[in-house]
Design an enzyme around this catalytic site. Structure first.
Site, PDB file in Angstrom:
ATOM      1  CG  HIS A   9      -0.094   0.276   2.354  1.00 40.42           C
ATOM      2  ND1 HIS A   9       0.575  -0.824   3.064  1.00 40.42           N
ATOM      3  CD2 HIS A   9       0.199   1.419   3.361  1.00 40.42           C
ATOM      4  CE1 HIS A   9       1.298  -0.323   4.078  1.00 40.42           C
ATOM      5  NE2 HIS A   9       1.018   0.714   4.414  1.00 40.42           N
TER       6      HIS A   9
ATOM      7  CG  ASP B 151       1.667   5.054   4.717  1.00 42.51           C
ATOM      8  OD1 ASP B 151       1.185   3.718   4.842  1.00 42.51           O
ATOM      9  OD2 ASP B 151       2.783   5.295   5.522  1.00 42.51           O
TER      10      ASP B 151
HETATM   11  O1  LIG Z   1       5.456  -1.938  10.171  1.00 48.60           O
HETATM   12  C1  LIG Z   1       6.054  -1.205   9.232  1.00 48.60           C
HETATM   13  O2  LIG Z   1       6.955  -1.222   8.897  1.00 48.60           O
HETATM   14  C2  LIG Z   1       5.069  -0.720   8.012  1.00 48.60           C
HETATM   15  C3  LIG Z   1       3.483  -0.506   8.841  1.00 48.60           C
HETATM   16  C4  LIG Z   1       2.651   0.417   7.714  1.00 48.60           C
HETATM   17  O3  LIG Z   1       3.143   0.386   6.633  1.00 48.60           O
HETATM   18  C5  LIG Z   1       1.377   0.964   8.185  1.00 48.60           C
HETATM   19  O4  LIG Z   1       1.059   0.907   9.208  1.00 48.60           O
HETATM   20  O5  LIG Z   1       0.976   1.638   7.185  1.00 48.60           O
HETATM   21 FE   LIG Z   2       2.174   2.075   5.509  1.00 46.09          FE
END
Ligand SMILES: O=C(O)CCC(=O)C(=O)O
Ligand SMILES: [Fe+2]
Length: 336
Positions: A220, A222
């Site tokens: 994904h 963000d």
């Molecule tokens: O745990 C990670 O390194 C990524 C977590 C992540 O991409 C998110 O929470 O949007």
């Molecule tokens: Fe993320």
């Protein structure tokens, strides 16, 4: 707050094989898709104390959409304390964590939870989370902040103060890199002091019986403007670069800064949102603490007018959609 969270943490303690709802199709499995060249590609490291930090950040945001920041000025003990309270929260009995359960039906994202399967073909992610706003005060609902362990609130407030300062600095440098005034991005997203909303998340990835078949977090970008993340030293974060999935080799003490959708769109595509995912481990628990920097709810998702003037057309057109609507569509996997 309602509903019972089917946590991966509770499930993980009693399993020998991965349940089918977590088994990824072949083309998504980590081992088959991770780049393992002789010299693996690495995300840029930006030393924020050096005079060229601004240029380096701009370069990283253009090429990768992600970098590791070192000498960032956030004291190590503020990070350690944030990590301690997060670790202790997840070590609490399940009933205690349930007190903060997120209600998926409420349309809100705050609370303790785990991914839910929306349709039978939809795969679950091998992770649980705790999620709540930390800034500005008007956006904070302390009902979602655990009252155990002791010191949870102080640790989060202290870390948040550092995140506000760091965010401002990164936004200033990235604004300048587009030929805009330093305050232009913060002004566009937040409309002034305290307009930006900071959300603290804690991701918890328990040991997984068959890590080669699962993902802790599916690919994904963000949806926010910017994310600043720290992890517990267990590898897992991967970034997609030119079609290859690359492991992020975490530099001790570094903070990982990544560009989200809103900076990509505001910059009219000059900066890119990093496509990323998280893998899991057979023996180790991984944890990460991202802070998401959100525009205000009524912010209109669009390129900055100064970047579409003249010859340059807008690369994005969301038809005057608000950030609130953008978020709703992305979370519910609806077309934008
Ligand atoms: O745990 C990670 O390194 C990524 C977590 C992540 O991409 C998110 O929470 O949007
Ligand atoms: Fe993320």
């Amino acid at each position: 707050m309602a509903g019972v969270v089917q946590s991966v943490q509770a499930l993980a303690s009693s399993l020998a094989a991965l349940p089918p709802e977590f088994v990824r199709p072949e083309h998504e499995r980590p081992r088959a898709t991770t780049f393992l060249g002789a010299s693996p590609l690495q995300i840029p490291v930006v030393d924020m104390s050096l005079p060229d930090a601004g240029c380096r950040m701009v370069e990283a945001a253009t090429e990768w959409g992600i970098f590791q920041a070192v000498n960032h000025g956030v004291p190590a003990d503020a990070v350690v304390e944030l990590q301690r309270v997060g670790q202790e929260f997840f070590a609490l009995p399940q009933e205690e964590k349930q007190r903060y359960a997120m209600d998926p039906a409420s349309g809100k994202t705050e609370g303790y939870g785990s991914t839910v399967q929306r349709s039978p073909g939809d795969k679950k992610m091998w992770s649980d989370f705790l999620f709540h706003n930390v800034s500005p005060p008007a956006a904070v609902n302390h009902g979602f902040w655990p009252d155990k362990p002791r010191g949870y609130r102080q640790a989060n407030e202290a870390y948040c103060g550092h995140m506000r300062r760091l965010t401002r600095e990164v936004l200033e440098r990235l604004s300048a890199g587009l030929g805009l005034e330093e305050g232009a991005m913060a002004e566009a997203f937040g409309g002034g002091e305290d307009g930006l909303v900071l959300m603290q998340k804690v991701n918890f990835y328990p040991p997984c019986p068959q890590p080669e078949l699962a993902l802790g977090f599916a690919p994904h970008t963000d949806l926010c403007a910017l994310t600043v993340l720290v992890a517990n030293g267990v590898p897992g974060l991967q970034v997609s670069k030119d079609g290859l999935w690359c492991d992020v080799e975490h530099v001790p003490g570094a903070l990982i800064v990544n560009v989200g959708d809103q900076i990509e769109i505001l910059s009219n595509g000059r900066y890119r949102a990093a496509l990323h995912r998280a893998t899991v481990s057979k023996e180790k628990t991984r944890m990460s603490w991202p802070v998401f920097v959100h525009p205000r709810r009524e912010y209109i998702v669009a390129p900055h007018p100064r970047l579409v003037a003249g010859e340059i057309p807008a690369k994005y057109d969301y038809k005057a959609k608000t950030f609130e609507d953008y978020t709703y569509c992305k979370i519910n996997k609806l077309p934008q």
